[in-house]
Design a protein around this motif. Structure first.
Motif, PDB file in Angstrom:
ATOM      1  N   ASN A  49       0.818  -1.206   0.000  1.00 11.45           N
ATOM      2  CA  ASN A  49       0.000   0.000   0.000  1.00 11.45           C
ATOM      3  C   ASN A  49       0.857   1.263   0.000  1.00 11.45           C
ATOM      4  OD1 ASN A  49       0.974  -0.121   2.565  1.00 11.45           O
ATOM      5  ND2 ASN A  49      -0.994  -0.414   3.565  1.00 11.45           N
ATOM      6  N   LYS A  50       2.169   1.078  -0.194  1.00 13.56           N
ATOM      7  CA  LYS A  50       3.072   2.231  -0.293  1.00 13.56           C
ATOM      8  C   LYS A  50       4.286   1.817  -1.108  1.00 13.56           C
ATOM      9  CE  LYS A  50       5.228   1.094   4.110  1.00 13.56           C
ATOM     10  NZ  LYS A  50       5.578   1.498   5.418  1.00 13.56           N
ATOM     11  N   PHE A  51       5.017   2.823  -1.576  1.00 15.05           N
ATOM     12  CA  PHE A  51       6.233   2.578  -2.339  1.00 15.05           C
ATOM     13  C   PHE A  51       7.271   1.965  -1.417  1.00 15.05           C
ATOM     14  CE2 PHE A  51      10.063   3.555  -4.711  1.00 15.05           C
ATOM     15  CZ  PHE A  51       9.658   3.271  -6.010  1.00 15.05           C
ATOM     16  N   VAL A  52       8.016   1.000  -1.921  1.00  8.37           N
ATOM     17  CA  VAL A  52       9.001   0.303  -1.103  1.00  8.37           C
ATOM     18  C   VAL A  52      10.383   0.894  -1.340  1.00  8.37           C
ATOM     19  CG1 VAL A  52      10.055  -1.936  -0.614  1.00  8.37           C
ATOM     20  CG2 VAL A  52       7.647  -1.811  -1.266  1.00  8.37           C
ATOM     21  N   PHE A  53      11.050   1.249  -0.259  1.00  7.14           N
ATOM     22  CA  PHE A  53      12.445   1.670  -0.312  1.00  7.14           C
ATOM     23  C   PHE A  53      13.267   0.616   0.406  1.00  7.14           C
ATOM     24  CE2 PHE A  53      10.142   5.701  -0.555  1.00  7.14           C
ATOM     25  CZ  PHE A  53      10.709   6.238  -1.695  1.00  7.14           C
ATOM     26  N   PHE A  54      14.117  -0.069  -0.327  1.00 13.66           N
ATOM     27  CA  PHE A  54      14.948  -1.106   0.270  1.00 13.66           C
ATOM     28  C   PHE A  54      16.199  -0.459   0.866  1.00 13.66           C
ATOM     29  CE2 PHE A  54      12.450  -3.235  -2.956  1.00 13.66           C
ATOM     30  CZ  PHE A  54      11.977  -4.344  -2.265  1.00 13.66           C
ATOM     31  N   GLY A  55      16.722  -1.073   1.885  1.00 13.14           N
ATOM     32  CA  GLY A  55      17.958  -0.584   2.478  1.00 13.14           C
ATOM     33  C   GLY A  55      18.076  -0.889   3.953  1.00 13.14           C
ATOM     34  N   ASP A  56      16.991  -1.323   4.563  1.00  9.66           N
ATOM     35  CA  ASP A  56      17.058  -1.686   5.974  1.00  9.66           C
ATOM     36  C   ASP A  56      17.872  -2.969   6.174  1.00  9.66           C
ATOM     37  OD1 ASP A  56      15.495   0.483   6.629  1.00  9.66           O
ATOM     38  OD2 ASP A  56      13.631  -0.666   6.666  1.00  9.66           O
ATOM     39  N   LYS A  57      17.795  -3.866   5.222  1.00  6.86           N
ATOM     40  CA  LYS A  57      18.507  -5.146   5.294  1.00  6.86           C
ATOM     41  C   LYS A  57      19.290  -5.350   3.996  1.00  6.86           C
ATOM     42  CE  LYS A  57      16.589  -6.199   9.204  1.00  6.86           C
ATOM     43  NZ  LYS A  57      17.318  -6.326  10.431  1.00  6.86           N
ATOM     44  N   LEU A  58      20.479  -5.951   4.121  1.00 10.35           N
ATOM     45  CA  LEU A  58      21.396  -6.063   2.990  1.00 10.35           C
ATOM     46  C   LEU A  58      20.862  -6.938   1.855  1.00 10.35           C
ATOM     47  CD1 LEU A  58      24.113  -5.294   1.807  1.00 10.35           C
ATOM     48  CD2 LEU A  58      25.103  -7.270   2.992  1.00 10.35           C
ATOM     49  N   ILE A  59      20.399  -8.134   2.150  1.00  7.30           N
ATOM     50  CA  ILE A  59      19.988  -9.059   1.079  1.00  7.30           C
ATOM     51  C   ILE A  59      18.833  -8.496   0.247  1.00  7.30           C
ATOM     52  CG2 ILE A  59      19.035 -11.356   0.567  1.00  7.30           C
ATOM     53  CD1 ILE A  59      22.030 -11.394   1.259  1.00  7.30           C
ATOM     54  N   PRO A  60      17.743  -7.990   0.865  1.00 10.06           N
ATOM     55  CA  PRO A  60      16.691  -7.403   0.023  1.00 10.06           C
ATOM     56  C   PRO A  60      17.184  -6.208  -0.796  1.00 10.06           C
ATOM     57  CG  PRO A  60      15.880  -7.744   2.260  1.00 10.06           C
ATOM     58  CD  PRO A  60      17.351  -8.033   2.273  1.00 10.06           C
ATOM     59  N   ALA A  61      18.077  -5.422  -0.227  1.00  9.98           N
ATOM     60  CA  ALA A  61      18.620  -4.275  -0.970  1.00  9.98           C
ATOM     61  C   ALA A  61      19.447  -4.751  -2.169  1.00  9.98           C
ATOM     62  CB  ALA A  61      19.462  -3.398  -0.047  1.00  9.98           C
ATOM     63  N   GLU A  62      20.225  -5.814  -1.987  1.00  3.88           N
ATOM     64  CA  GLU A  62      21.018  -6.343  -3.101  1.00  3.88           C
ATOM     65  C   GLU A  62      20.130  -6.977  -4.167  1.00  3.88           C
ATOM     66  OE1 GLU A  62      25.346  -7.355  -1.207  1.00  3.88           O
ATOM     67  OE2 GLU A  62      23.768  -8.844  -0.901  1.00  3.88           O
TER      68      GLU A  62
END
Length: 158
Positions: free
Chosen positions: A99-112
């Motif tokens: 329900n919102k835009f996702v900004f990855f970066g809290d955790k390394l694997i999802p960000a990679e």
């Protein structure tokens, strides 16, 4: 299989591709280098996260087929098979409520994984540019799969 390195053969800005010499700046060569980068990044993530080893190894194999398709050694029917396979994986895992835009970066694997997704989109654009539709479609689906995977790992790791 043997492989012989030819040192200095490409120093004039040309490389061998599909049995002929082409500029290293050609769109097909740029796409191949980006696909090589994708495969390398998949290997890094596989080494860090064994939960992804099976799926990401399969994607590395698929990318090698895409490279073969770009080079003209793998026919479109083989790529259509891997499109069907990845579409099945997307459908199995697409029950995501955002329900919102996702900004990855809290955790390394999802960000990679998200970085992989963004690089996959660049590969897709180059595939469209060189008129390799079936490869472009696979790369589009791969981008979707990587987004879903990144979301899943973001939720798991919170």
């Amino acid at each position: 299989m043997s492989y012989k390195i030819n040192i200095g053969k490409g120093d004039n800005g040309f490389t061998d591709f599909c049995g002929r010499r082409v500029k290293k700046t050609s769109d097909a060569i740029l796409l191949m280098s980006k696909l090589d980068e994708l495969s390398a990044m998949l290997g890094v993530i596989r080494a860090k996260c064994k939960n992804l080893d099976k799926d990401f190894y399969k994607i590395q194999k698929d990318i090698s087929l895409i490279c073969g398709n770009i080079a003209g050694y793998v026919d479109n029917k083989e790529i259509e098979k891997i499109i069907t396979e990845i579409e099945k994986k997307i459908k199995e895992n697409s029950d995501i409520n955002l329900n919102k835009f996702v900004f990855f970066g809290d955790k390394l694997i999802p960000a990679e994984i998200n970085l992989l997704r963004a690089k996959t989109r660049i590969c897709e654009i180059f595939a469209w540019k060189i008129k390799k539709k079936v490869s472009a479609v696979y790369l589009n689906r791969l981008s979707d799969f990587l987004f879903i995977t990144a979301i899943q790992f973001e939720k798991i790791s919170r």
